[in-house]
Design a protein around this motif. Structure first.
Motif, PDB file in Angstrom:
ATOM      1  N   ALA A 137       5.094   2.064   6.668  1.00 46.73           N
ATOM      2  CA  ALA A 137       5.414   3.485   6.548  1.00 46.73           C
ATOM      3  C   ALA A 137       5.136   3.932   5.127  1.00 46.73           C
ATOM      4  O   ALA A 137       5.339   3.183   4.179  1.00 46.73           O
ATOM      5  N   ALA A 138       4.674   5.179   4.993  1.00 49.55           N
ATOM      6  CA  ALA A 138       4.384   5.720   3.668  1.00 49.55           C
ATOM      7  C   ALA A 138       4.582   7.226   3.670  1.00 49.55           C
ATOM      8  O   ALA A 138       4.436   7.889   4.704  1.00 49.55           O
ATOM      9  N   SER A 139       4.930   7.764   2.503  1.00 48.93           N
ATOM     10  CA  SER A 139       5.085   9.210   2.380  1.00 48.93           C
ATOM     11  C   SER A 139       3.747   9.914   2.601  1.00 48.93           C
ATOM     12  O   SER A 139       3.693  10.992   3.208  1.00 48.93           O
ATOM     13  N   TYR A 140       2.683   9.320   2.093  1.00 46.35           N
ATOM     14  CA  TYR A 140       1.342   9.866   2.294  1.00 46.35           C
ATOM     15  C   TYR A 140       0.444   8.703   2.681  1.00 46.35           C
ATOM     16  O   TYR A 140       0.209   7.792   1.894  1.00 46.35           O
ATOM     17  N   MET A 141      -0.042   8.733   3.924  1.00 51.25           N
ATOM     18  CA  MET A 141      -0.772   7.610   4.499  1.00 51.25           C
ATOM     19  C   MET A 141      -2.268   7.906   4.477  1.00 51.25           C
ATOM     20  O   MET A 141      -2.796   8.632   5.315  1.00 51.25           O
ATOM     21  N   ARG A 142      -2.947   7.360   3.480  1.00 49.85           N
ATOM     22  CA  ARG A 142      -4.406   7.476   3.410  1.00 49.85           C
ATOM     23  C   ARG A 142      -4.977   6.154   2.898  1.00 49.85           C
ATOM     24  O   ARG A 142      -5.643   6.081   1.849  1.00 49.85           O
ATOM     25  N   PRO A 143      -4.733   5.056   3.612  1.00 49.34           N
ATOM     26  CA  PRO A 143      -5.078   3.724   3.106  1.00 49.34           C
ATOM     27  C   PRO A 143      -6.562   3.399   3.247  1.00 49.34           C
ATOM     28  O   PRO A 143      -7.259   3.935   4.109  1.00 49.34           O
ATOM     29  N   ASN A 144      -7.031   2.499   2.381  1.00 48.68           N
ATOM     30  CA  ASN A 144      -8.339   1.887   2.612  1.00 48.68           C
ATOM     31  C   ASN A 144      -8.301   1.072   3.899  1.00 48.68           C
ATOM     32  O   ASN A 144      -9.259   1.056   4.671  1.00 48.68           O
ATOM     33  N   GLN A 145      -7.149   0.404   4.101  1.00 40.95           N
ATOM     34  CA  GLN A 145      -7.031  -0.485   5.255  1.00 40.95           C
ATOM     35  C   GLN A 145      -5.560  -0.775   5.533  1.00 40.95           C
ATOM     36  O   GLN A 145      -4.755  -0.903   4.617  1.00 40.95           O
ATOM     37  N   ASN A 197       5.202 -10.194  -1.028  1.00 37.50           N
ATOM     38  CA  ASN A 197       6.649 -10.179  -0.822  1.00 37.50           C
ATOM     39  C   ASN A 197       7.013 -10.956   0.435  1.00 37.50           C
ATOM     40  O   ASN A 197       6.260 -10.982   1.414  1.00 37.50           O
ATOM     41  N   THR A 198       8.200 -11.583   0.399  1.00 38.78           N
ATOM     42  CA  THR A 198       8.772 -12.229   1.579  1.00 38.78           C
ATOM     43  C   THR A 198       9.904 -11.359   2.105  1.00 38.78           C
ATOM     44  O   THR A 198      10.797 -10.983   1.353  1.00 38.78           O
ATOM     45  N   GLY A 199       9.876 -11.045   3.397  1.00 42.53           N
ATOM     46  CA  GLY A 199      10.867 -10.145   3.968  1.00 42.53           C
ATOM     47  C   GLY A 199      10.359  -8.720   3.963  1.00 42.53           C
ATOM     48  O   GLY A 199       9.164  -8.453   3.844  1.00 42.53           O
ATOM     49  N   ASP A 200      11.294  -7.752   4.095  1.00 47.06           N
ATOM     50  CA  ASP A 200      10.920  -6.342   4.076  1.00 47.06           C
ATOM     51  C   ASP A 200      10.747  -5.864   2.639  1.00 47.06           C
ATOM     52  O   ASP A 200      11.460  -6.288   1.733  1.00 47.06           O
ATOM     53  N   LEU A 201       9.813  -4.935   2.449  1.00 43.49           N
ATOM     54  CA  LEU A 201       9.517  -4.405   1.116  1.00 43.49           C
ATOM     55  C   LEU A 201       9.677  -2.894   1.105  1.00 43.49           C
ATOM     56  O   LEU A 201       9.118  -2.191   1.960  1.00 43.49           O
ATOM     57  N   LEU A 202      10.459  -2.379   0.145  1.00 48.16           N
ATOM     58  CA  LEU A 202      10.534  -0.952  -0.131  1.00 48.16           C
ATOM     59  C   LEU A 202       9.925  -0.734  -1.511  1.00 48.16           C
ATOM     60  O   LEU A 202      10.496  -1.140  -2.515  1.00 48.16           O
ATOM     61  N   ASN A 257       8.435  -5.772   7.141  1.00 49.01           N
ATOM     62  CA  ASN A 257       7.967  -4.394   7.132  1.00 49.01           C
ATOM     63  C   ASN A 257       7.604  -3.950   5.714  1.00 49.01           C
ATOM     64  O   ASN A 257       8.103  -4.501   4.737  1.00 49.01           O
ATOM     65  N   VAL A 258       6.751  -2.932   5.623  1.00 48.99           N
ATOM     66  CA  VAL A 258       6.371  -2.350   4.335  1.00 48.99           C
ATOM     67  C   VAL A 258       6.703  -0.858   4.368  1.00 48.99           C
ATOM     68  O   VAL A 258       6.192  -0.124   5.215  1.00 48.99           O
ATOM     69  N   PHE A 259       7.570  -0.422   3.447  1.00 48.28           N
ATOM     70  CA  PHE A 259       7.920   0.987   3.315  1.00 48.28           C
ATOM     71  C   PHE A 259       7.500   1.448   1.913  1.00 48.28           C
ATOM     72  O   PHE A 259       7.892   0.838   0.923  1.00 48.28           O
ATOM     73  N   ILE A 260       6.729   2.510   1.854  1.00 44.58           N
ATOM     74  CA  ILE A 260       6.211   2.991   0.572  1.00 44.58           C
ATOM     75  C   ILE A 260       6.667   4.433   0.372  1.00 44.58           C
ATOM     76  O   ILE A 260       6.263   5.337   1.122  1.00 44.58           O
ATOM     77  N   MET A 261       7.521   4.633  -0.621  1.00 44.56           N
ATOM     78  CA  MET A 261       7.958   5.977  -0.980  1.00 44.56           C
ATOM     79  C   MET A 261       6.972   6.522  -2.015  1.00 44.56           C
ATOM     80  O   MET A 261       7.258   6.587  -3.212  1.00 44.56           O
ATOM     81  N   GLY A 262       5.799   6.842  -1.530  1.00 42.26           N
ATOM     82  CA  GLY A 262       4.728   7.292  -2.395  1.00 42.26           C
ATOM     83  C   GLY A 262       3.430   7.337  -1.615  1.00 42.26           C
ATOM     84  O   GLY A 262       3.427   7.338  -0.379  1.00 42.26           O
ATOM     85  N   TYR A 318       5.423  14.812   5.901  1.00 45.80           N
ATOM     86  CA  TYR A 318       6.185  13.945   6.776  1.00 45.80           C
ATOM     87  C   TYR A 318       5.737  12.499   6.580  1.00 45.80           C
ATOM     88  O   TYR A 318       4.542  12.210   6.546  1.00 45.80           O
ATOM     89  N   MET A 319       6.699  11.613   6.473  1.00 46.71           N
ATOM     90  CA  MET A 319       6.340  10.205   6.365  1.00 46.71           C
ATOM     91  C   MET A 319       5.668   9.750   7.653  1.00 46.71           C
ATOM     92  O   MET A 319       6.041  10.173   8.750  1.00 46.71           O
ATOM     93  N   GLU A 320       4.676   8.887   7.508  1.00 49.50           N
ATOM     94  CA  GLU A 320       3.974   8.342   8.655  1.00 49.50           C
ATOM     95  C   GLU A 320       4.142   6.823   8.677  1.00 49.50           C
ATOM     96  O   GLU A 320       4.520   6.211   7.684  1.00 49.50           O
ATOM     97  N   CYS A 321       3.846   6.254   9.833  1.00 45.12           N
ATOM     98  CA  CYS A 321       3.975   4.800   9.968  1.00 45.12           C
ATOM     99  C   CYS A 321       2.811   4.253  10.782  1.00 45.12           C
ATOM    100  O   CYS A 321       2.226   4.954  11.611  1.00 45.12           O
ATOM    101  N   GLY A 322       2.479   3.016  10.521  1.00 48.30           N
ATOM    102  CA  GLY A 322       1.495   2.304  11.316  1.00 48.30           C
ATOM    103  C   GLY A 322       2.175   1.154  12.028  1.00 48.30           C
ATOM    104  O   GLY A 322       2.990   0.441  11.435  1.00 48.30           O
TER     105      GLY A 322
END
Length: 228
Positions: free
Chosen positions: A163-171, A118-123, A139-144, A190-194
């Protein structure tokens, strides 16, 4: 302020020279008058190079015209154009700016092996599964659930956040920085952010509310995400 019937006004500032060009005159007339003004100036070789800011007002100059100005001013060796300042931009530039500044909203799941760019911010309304990847110049916002890879600021923007509703990324990736999942178990409530912490010089993961403290220029859209 431009004097009446004067095409070009040159003013000195602490940063160099500012060249004001009357946007009502033709470009050829501008070049002729500028050449005449510069012909009277004969700098010494030991004089420092003076940066010039060209104020164009409502005038648009294309790349060829910019090159002509560079060559004319550059012929007087102690001047160099530092920047052009115009109130108008080309349609293509406007469309690019709009694309880069808009928030793109997508409702989907990014599955293993899939890459969403994506170009720009992504929801993203949906999950990023393990092995899936989302990348954005903003920015990257993930409602999930973020369980795969997320890359924000892909063009080098170190102020971008994830930011994500549940932050457990591989990377996690922000600009050229890379991090992995947090060492603690997230409650998924709680939403978290990196984001990049300048003092620690690395990506840190925190509660979403810290964004308004650490990113003072956060947009109205992002504030609505924070405040619900």
């Amino acid at each position: 302020m431009l004097e009446k019937n004067q095409t070009i006004t040159i003013k000195g500032t602490k940063d160099g020279l500012t060249l004001f060009i009357d946007d009502r005159e033709s470009f050829d007339d501008v070049m002729d008058e500028l050449a005449a003004k510069l012909s009277d100036y004969h700098p010494r070789q030991d004089e420092p190079i003076v940066p010039v800011t060209v104020k164009l007002g409502e005038r648009y100059v294309n790349d060829q015209q910019k090159q002509q100005l560079h060559e004319l001013i550059g012929n007087h060796k102690r001047f160099t154009i530092d920047s052009f300042d115009s109130n108008v931009i080309h349609k293509d530039e406007a469309l690019t700016w709009k694309e880069e500044s808009d928030v793109k909203i997508l409702n989907r799941i990014v599955r293993s092996g899939q890459v969403l760019e994506n170009t720009g911010d992504l929801l993203l309304i949906g999950d990023v599964n393990p092995g899936g990847k989302v990348t954005s110049t903003g920015n990257v916002f993930i409602m999930g659930n973020l369980l795969g890879i997320a890359h924000a600021g892909a063009n080098g923007d170190q102020d971008a956040v994830i930011a994500a509703s549940y932050m457990r990324p591989n990377q996690l990736r922000i600009a050229d920085y890379i991090s992995r999942a947090p060492d603690y178990d997230s409650e998924g409530v709680y939403m978290e952010c990196g984001l990049i912490d300048d003092e620690e010089d690395k990506i840190v993961i925190d509660r979403l509310h810290v964004l308004s403290q650490k990113r003072k220029d956060i947009s109205g859209f992002e504030r609505r995400m924070l405040n619900g």
